[in-house]
Scaffold this active site. Structure first.
Site, mmCIF file in Angstrom:
data_model
loop_
_atom_site.group_PDB
_atom_site.id
_atom_site.type_symbol
_atom_site.label_atom_id
_atom_site.label_comp_id
_atom_site.label_asym_id
_atom_site.label_seq_id
_atom_site.Cartn_x
_atom_site.Cartn_y
_atom_site.Cartn_z
ATOM 1 N N ASP A 357 -5.111 -10.285 -5.744
ATOM 2 C CA ASP A 357 -4.567 -8.795 -5.974
ATOM 3 C C ASP A 357 -3.188 -8.983 -6.689
ATOM 4 O O ASP A 357 -2.155 -7.949 -6.645
ATOM 5 C CB ASP A 357 -4.155 -8.508 -4.375
ATOM 6 C CG ASP A 357 -5.155 -8.633 -3.459
ATOM 7 O OD1 ASP A 357 -6.236 -8.668 -3.764
ATOM 8 O OD2 ASP A 357 -4.816 -9.201 -2.393
ATOM 9 N N THR A 358 -3.186 -10.063 -7.665
ATOM 10 C CA THR A 358 -2.047 -10.144 -8.385
ATOM 11 C C THR A 358 -2.361 -11.026 -9.650
ATOM 12 O O THR A 358 -3.323 -11.560 -9.643
ATOM 13 C CB THR A 358 -0.925 -10.919 -7.791
ATOM 14 O OG1 THR A 358 -0.430 -10.426 -6.406
ATOM 15 C CG2 THR A 358 0.312 -11.563 -8.462
ATOM 16 N N VAL A 359 -1.637 -10.961 -10.791
ATOM 17 C CA VAL A 359 -1.780 -11.949 -11.883
ATOM 18 C C VAL A 359 -0.456 -12.568 -12.106
ATOM 19 O O VAL A 359 0.729 -12.126 -12.100
ATOM 20 C CB VAL A 359 -2.306 -10.978 -13.241
ATOM 21 C CG1 VAL A 359 -3.680 -10.521 -12.804
ATOM 22 C CG2 VAL A 359 -1.151 -9.919 -13.635
ATOM 23 N N SER A 376 1.935 -7.381 -9.890
ATOM 24 C CA SER A 376 0.964 -6.907 -9.146
ATOM 25 C C SER A 376 1.096 -5.661 -8.610
ATOM 26 O O SER A 376 1.999 -4.871 -8.723
ATOM 27 C CB SER A 376 1.331 -7.809 -7.699
ATOM 28 O OG SER A 376 0.687 -7.747 -6.755
#
Length: 560
Positions: A357-359, A376
Site C-alpha cells: 500500500d506504499t512505494v 503512500s
C-alpha cells in the site's frame, strides 16, 4: 485472481559507477535514470520516479497521498529531511466527530471522506526539487516524463495487477466504488493490459507549470474540496491552501559501526531505532540467521519497540514525545518488559490490510548525493475518492488516528496523524560518509523491514540483493489486539517455526504467494561493499554502487 507468485529465480546485485536508481516499477526506475543522465541529481530523479510510480502503481501511491524523504548532501555530509504528510481539516475536531456519533469503538469507516487528510505529496515533491535538487532542471522538466507516461499509457505489471484488482474488490465489498479513472470497462486492468490516465497527466502539467499553487489552489484544490464535501467530509479550499511541507531533522542511532537515520515523529522511524538499541545487547550473529533463537530475539525486540512507538508517537506539535529517553543507548530491556501491553490494544491498525500500500524508492547520483523517498495513499487507493478531472485518488491516512481523547494520537483539527511511512539511510558514524540508502514499505512492517535488512548486511555480510531476498518475519497483533502473531515467510525452515511455537509464539507459517505482501517491498543502494568483511584492496578514487530491488515486487535497480 490467481494467488500464485512463485519465487524460483535469483538476481545479482546491480553494480555501477556513475548513478543508480531502485524502485518497484521498471518504468519508474528508467525515468529516474534518464533524469540523472540529463544532469539532474538524486533529488530530481527521485521526484521524477515518485510521479512515475503514481502513474504505474496507483493502488499503492499517488499525488493524492503523502510523501516523506531523506536527502544526503555529499558536499556537507549532512542528512536532511522533509515531512510531506498532511493535516486534518481544521473543523475536524474530536467534538465534531463525537457529535456525528463516532467513538473509539465506532470510528468512521476506513474509506470515508472524513479520513482524508490534506495530500502532502505534491508540496513535498516541489520542495524536494527546490531545496535539494540540482537547480539544472525545473519542476516541469522533472515531472514531464511521468506526464507523458500517463498520457501515452503503459502495460500493467504482474504484482501491481493483482493488488489493483484486490483493492477494487475490497472497496466494492465495503460499498465504495473506485473512481472510473482507475478502471477499464468497469474492471481493474489485467497484467499486461495498457492503462492510460490523461487526467493525471494534466494534473502533473499544472503542478509543473504553476508549482504548489497548481495543486493547492485553483481548479485542483476546488475539485478536492468538492468531492470530500459531497461525501460527508469537511475539508475546505483554505485547509488545502495553507498546507506546507516541514523540513525535519532526522533521528538516528548507532549499531555496531553504522548509523541508521530515520524520520522523527509523526513518523514511526523511532521504532526501528529502539529495536536496534535492544538488539545491540545480543550476540545476533552467533544466533544464526533466521534460526529460532535469532527470530525469537528479533521478534521480541520489535514487539517492545512497536509498543512504545504506538503509545508515544504522534504529531509533535500536539504531544510531547520522550525521544531522548526512548532512544538512549542504555535503553533497558527490563524496563520495556514492564510496559503494560494492554495499552497497545486499540492502538494498532483497525483491520487495515498490510503490505503493498506504499512505494519506497531511492537514488544515488554521480556526485554522491542520495535521496531516500517513500510515498503512500495508506490503504490501496486510499478512500478511492477521485476529484473530478484530476486522475488521482485521495488518501485515507486519517484512519490511523485514535478517537481516544487521552491518547497523543487523538484526532484533532489541523493535526498530523501517526504516520507509518519511513525512509532510511546508513552513514559511517566516524566520517559521516554515506553507506547506503534503504527502505522497506508496508504499514507496520516498515520498521521491521528496516531492522532485518540492516541486520542482514551488518551482521551476516549480505549484499543489497541478498539482504532483500532473505525470508522475513513480521510481528503483528491479532484482530483482537490481545496477542502478537509471528508471521514467517516461506523459506524459513519448518523446524524453526515449530521451535518458536514451543517458545510460546503464535506462529503463521509458511506465508507464500501474493500473501508475501505482508513482508513489504524494499530497495537498497549501497556506496561500496562496506558489509563485506573480507580484506581486499580498493582504489580509493573509485566509488562502486551496489543495488538491490525486492523480488516481492515488480521493480528493479538500474545504473550506469
Amino acid at each position: 485472481m490467481s494467488t500464485d507468485l512463485l519465487f524460483n529465480s535469483r538476481r545479482s546485485p546491480v553494480v555501477c559507477l556513475h548513478g543508480c536508481v531502485a524502485s518497484s516499477q521498471p518504468l519508474a526506475s528508467n525515468i529516474g535514470l534518464d533524469i540523472l543522465k540529463k544532469g539532474g541529481n538524486a533529488a530530481d530523479a527521485a521526484v521524477a520516479m515518485a510521479a512515475a510510480l503514481a502513474v504505474t502503481e496507483p493502488c499503492s501511491t499517488g499525488i493524492g497521498g503523502d510523501s516523506l524523504s531523506l536527502f544526503y548532501d555529499a558536499s556537507t555530509g549532512n542528512v536532511r529531511g522533509l515531512n510531506g504528510s498532511g493535516r486534518t481539516p481544521r473543523a475536524q475536531t474530536i467534538d465534531f466527530l463525537e457529535g456525528r456519533g463516532y467513538s473509539v469503538s465506532n470510528p468512521p469507516p476506513p474509506f470515508h471522506a472524513l479520513n482524508v487528510t490534506v495530500p502532502g505529496a505534491a508540496a513535498c515533491w516541489s520542495d524536494i526539487v527546490s531545496l535539494f535538487g540540482s537547480q539544472q532542471l525545473s519542476l516541469q522538466e522533472v515531472l514531464q516524463p511521468a506526464a507523458e507516461l500517463a498520457l501515452v499509457g503503459f502495460p500493467v505489471a504482474e504484482v501491481t495487477a493483482y493488488h489493483w484488482a484486490k483493492w477494487v474488490a475490497t472497496m466494492r465489498a465495503a460499498g465504495r466504488e473506485v473512481g472510473s479513472d482507475f478502471l477499464i470497462n468497469g474492471q481493474a486492468p489485467n497484467h499486461g493490459q495498457v492503462f492510460r490516465n490523461p487526467a493525471l497527466s494534466r494534473t502533473f502539467q499544472l503542478l509543473g507549470q504553476q508549482g504548489k499553487a497548481g495543486f493547492y489552489r485553483g481548479r485542483v484544490a476546488e475539485a478536492i474540496a468538492d468531492i470530500i464535501r459531497e461525501n460527508g467530509g469537511v475539508m475546505t479550499p483554505e485547509d488545502l491552501g495553507s498546507h506546507n511541507s516541514q523540513e525535519i531533522t532526522p533521528i538516528s542511532t548507532d549499531y555496531k559501526g553504522v548509523r541508521l537515520w530515520e524520520p522523527p515523529p509523526n513518523g514511526q522511524g523511532m521504532a526501528a531505532l529502539i529495536a536496534l538499541n535492544i538488539l545491540e545487547n545480543f550476540p545476533v550473529k552467533e544466533l544464526g540467521h533466521n534460526s529460532a533463537s535469532y527470530l525469537h530475539v528479533v521478534a521480541e525486540a520489535l514487539k517492545l519497540s512497536l509498543t512504545d512507538t504506538m503509545h508515544y508517537c504522534g504529531d509533535p506539535d500536539h504531544v510531547t514525545i520522550p525521544l531522548k529517553g526512548l532512544l538512549a543507548k542504555d535503553y533497558s530491556h527490563q524496563r520495556s518488559q514492564l510496559i503494560n501491553m494492554e495499552r497497545a490494544r486499540g492502538e494498532v491498525e483497525r483491520g487495515v490490510p498490510t503490505g503493498s500500500d506504499t512505494v519506497y524508492f531511492c537514488v544515488v547520483d554521480g556526485q554522491g548525493n542520495a535521496c531516500s523517498l517513500v510515498n503512500s495513499n495508506y490503504m490501496g487507493f486510499g478512500t478511492g475518492l477521485v476529484p473530478g478531472g484530476c486522475g488521482f485518488s485521495l488518501q485515507n491516512r486519517g484512519a490511523n488516528f485514535s478517537l481516544d481523547r487521552n491518547h497523543g494520537n487523538c484526532v484533532g483539527g489541523g493535526k498530523r496523524p501517526y504516520h507509518t511511512i519511513m525512509a532510511a539511510m546508513l552513514t559511517d558514524p566516524a566520517s559521516g560518509r554515506l553507506l547506503c540508502s534503504l527502505g522497506v514499505m508496508g504499514a507496520f512492517m516498515q520498521p521491521q523491514g528496516h531492522v532485518q535488512v540492516l541486520l542482514n548486511m551488518c551482521e551476516f555480510g549480505m549484499d543489497p540483493q541478498q539482504a532483500l531476498d532473505a525470508p522475513r518475519v513480521f510481528v503483528q497483533h491479532d484482530p483482537t489486539g490481545r496477542l502478537w502473531n509471528i508471521n514467517l515467510e516461506e523459506g524459513v525452515d519448518q523446524g524453526v517455526a515449530e521451535d518458536l511455537r514451543r517458545r510460546g509464539h503464535a506462529v503463521n507459517w509458511p506465508i507464500n504467494g501474493h500473501e508475501r505482501s505482508k513482508f513489504g517491498r524494499g530497495q537498497v543502494i549501497s556506496v561500496g561493499d562496506w558489509w563485506n568483511k573480507a580484506v581486499h584492496q580498493e582504489d580509493p578514487g573509485i566509488r562502486v554502487l551496489w543495488a538491490g530491488s525486492d523480488a516481492r515486487g515488480d521493480g528493479c535497480a538500474q545504473g550506469f
